[in-house]
Design an enzyme around this catalytic site. Structure first.
Site, mmCIF file in Angstrom:
data_model
loop_
_atom_site.group_PDB
_atom_site.id
_atom_site.type_symbol
_atom_site.label_atom_id
_atom_site.label_comp_id
_atom_site.label_asym_id
_atom_site.label_seq_id
_atom_site.Cartn_x
_atom_site.Cartn_y
_atom_site.Cartn_z
ATOM 1 N N CYS A 101 37.821 35.519 40.194
ATOM 2 C CA CYS A 101 38.285 36.531 41.145
ATOM 3 C C CYS A 101 39.753 36.871 40.908
ATOM 4 C CB CYS A 101 38.081 36.043 42.574
ATOM 5 S SG CYS A 101 38.660 37.207 43.837
ATOM 6 N N CYS A 222 34.228 31.349 49.234
ATOM 7 C CA CYS A 222 34.514 32.149 50.418
ATOM 8 C C CYS A 222 33.294 32.887 50.963
ATOM 9 C CB CYS A 222 35.635 33.137 50.124
ATOM 10 S SG CYS A 222 35.273 34.297 48.776
#
Length: 438
Positions: A101, A222
């Site tokens: 990410c 997440c």
């Protein structure tokens, strides 16, 4: 009079990025806060947690009196991060989406948006990390396209920016930044790099940022949050049934829905068995998961700490894919000698381990640790360090034989390795220095 430098700061809705923006404001910069929405799935209560985080980030901007922007990278995250994660799990690996990410979204999509759309002189994040540049040096950087090819022209990187560990060694996040490009790094500020977490919280408390101070820090992946991992991942991957097999006697103990649901060192919940079995390996040819029983041979648990170790969990050799080197590609000493001593880790916050790197012609490296390590895992990143500098990282794609396999080999000469993971690492006589290709 020179206009104030414009810094675009990524805001997550948490305390670290909020204080980063505050410190930039104090330095006299023109600061814009940007919240990135990367995932939009509702939690079990029907609440989109990203919306709450966005509200918290907006309140930070109100308190600091700075402009607020929101951008959506849901599509980019799905294509470049989540799809990669699913692909890795299907291969039986254990991916690290946070590293991907940062590389694909925060320091690519967000970085380009900040520079091209908002006219940023620099970007900033709340990561605990440092670089070798002072603020004013960052503002003087110009976009330099990274040369293509396996190894860059070494004359072009004399002024390369180094990624350095944070002052707070426990919170240091260079591990997660180990795949960030040189171009993005040279135009990034890390305001928290010289601070401790405790001091950051103190600054937040003294400046009215109580709403982010009270939030719990996010742990784990997440987009999974508090969901059951098995239930979540089976929404996206087809079950791939296989067997649980005892590594010591090859006894079949039960079945599972997919080897991608397990990683090395993890407890395996085997239906009908109450005993604590732990994963030590996975066979990519059959989809079998190899496990060992935590109990002693006498049936009674070991005194003191539970026995969660087994020789099959320990290895001292791995091979990466092509390494992403941050400042030098690759380091001069490694090019010159084909070998280099440094340190590495494959989990965030684990102690750095001394090792020797052996360079292969295709840009991959063999990593030989000075001691056998527990649960080296395919798909994780080996992140390399030299002193305070994070040198870069490479994905772990091959493992050497385990201590258990080596013990069996010594006691029974000529016996082949039991698993595909270990067997493939020696199937062609591959070893550091021979430079085989994957």
């Amino acid at each position: 009079m020179q206009a104030a430098r414009h810094v675009v700061c990524a805001l997550s809705g948490g305390v670290d990025s909020a204080v980063a923006a505050l410190l930039l404001r104090r330095r006299g910069y023109q600061v814009t806060g940007v919240f990135m929405k990367n995932w939009d799935l509702l939690d079990e209560r029907g609440v989109c947690t990203a919306d709450k985080d966005c509200e918290d980030a907006y309140r930070v901007c109100q308190i600091l009196d700075i402009p607020f922007r929101q951008v959506s990278y849901v599509k980019e995250y799905w294509n470049d991060v989540f799809s990669d994660l699913l692909n890795e799990y299907e291969k039986g690996r254990t991916p690290n989406p946070d590293i991907v990410c940062n590389k694909r979204i925060k320091f690519s999509c967000f970085f380009n948006y900040a520079v091209d759309n908002l006219g940023a002189d620099a970007v900033a994040t709340g990561h605990y990390a440092r670089t070798s540049l002072e603020d004013e040096e960052v503002f003087q950087q110009k976009h330099v396209k990274r040369p293509e090819g396996l190894f860059r022209n070494r004359l072009e990187i004399r002024n390369a920016v180094k990624l350095l560990q944070a002052a707070d060694s426990f919170k240091d996040q260079t591990f997660f930044l180990s795949q960030v490009s040189q171009d993005a790094l040279r135009r990034t500020l890390f305001p928290l790099g010289g601070l401790t977490k405790a001091f950051v919280k103190k600054i937040a408390a003294e400046n009215g940022l109580h709403h982010v101070l009270q939030k719990k820090e996010s742990m784990g992946i997440c987009f999974i949050g508090k969901r059951n991992f098995e239930n979540f991942i089976l929404q996206y991957l087809q079950p791939r049934p296989g067997r649980f097999i005892s590594v010591e006697d090859n006894k079949v103990l039960g079945t599972h829905k997919g080897w991608f649901l397990y990683t090395l060192g993890q407890r395996a919940n085997i239906g009908g068995l109450r005993e604590p079995w732990y994963v030590v390996d996975k066979d990519d040819a059959t989809g079998d998961v190899l496990v060992f029983l935590r109990l002693q041979s006498g049936g009674r648990e070991a005194r003191g700490a539970p026995r969660t170790d087994h020789p099959a969990l320990y290895r001292d050799l791995l091979r990466t894919g092509r390494v992403h080197w941050i400042a030098e590609e690759p380091p001069a000493a490694l090019v010159r000698d084909k070998m280099m001593e440094c340190h590495f880790r494959f989990r965030h916050q684990m102690a750095l381990v001394p090792c020797v790197l052996t360079l292969n012609q295709d840009g991959t490296v063999w990593v030989t640790a000075v001691t056998a390590l527990r649960a080296l895992t395919l798909g994780q990143f080996a992140v390399f360090y030299k002193g305070d500098a994070c040198l870069g990282s490479g994905k772990i794609l091959r493992l050497g034989p385990s201590a258990y396999t080596l013990q069996k080999g010594r006691s029974r000469p000529g016996v082949a390795t039991a698993t595909a993971t270990e067997g493939s690492s020696n199937s062609r006589g591959d070893s550091p220095g021979l430079g085989p290709t994957l």
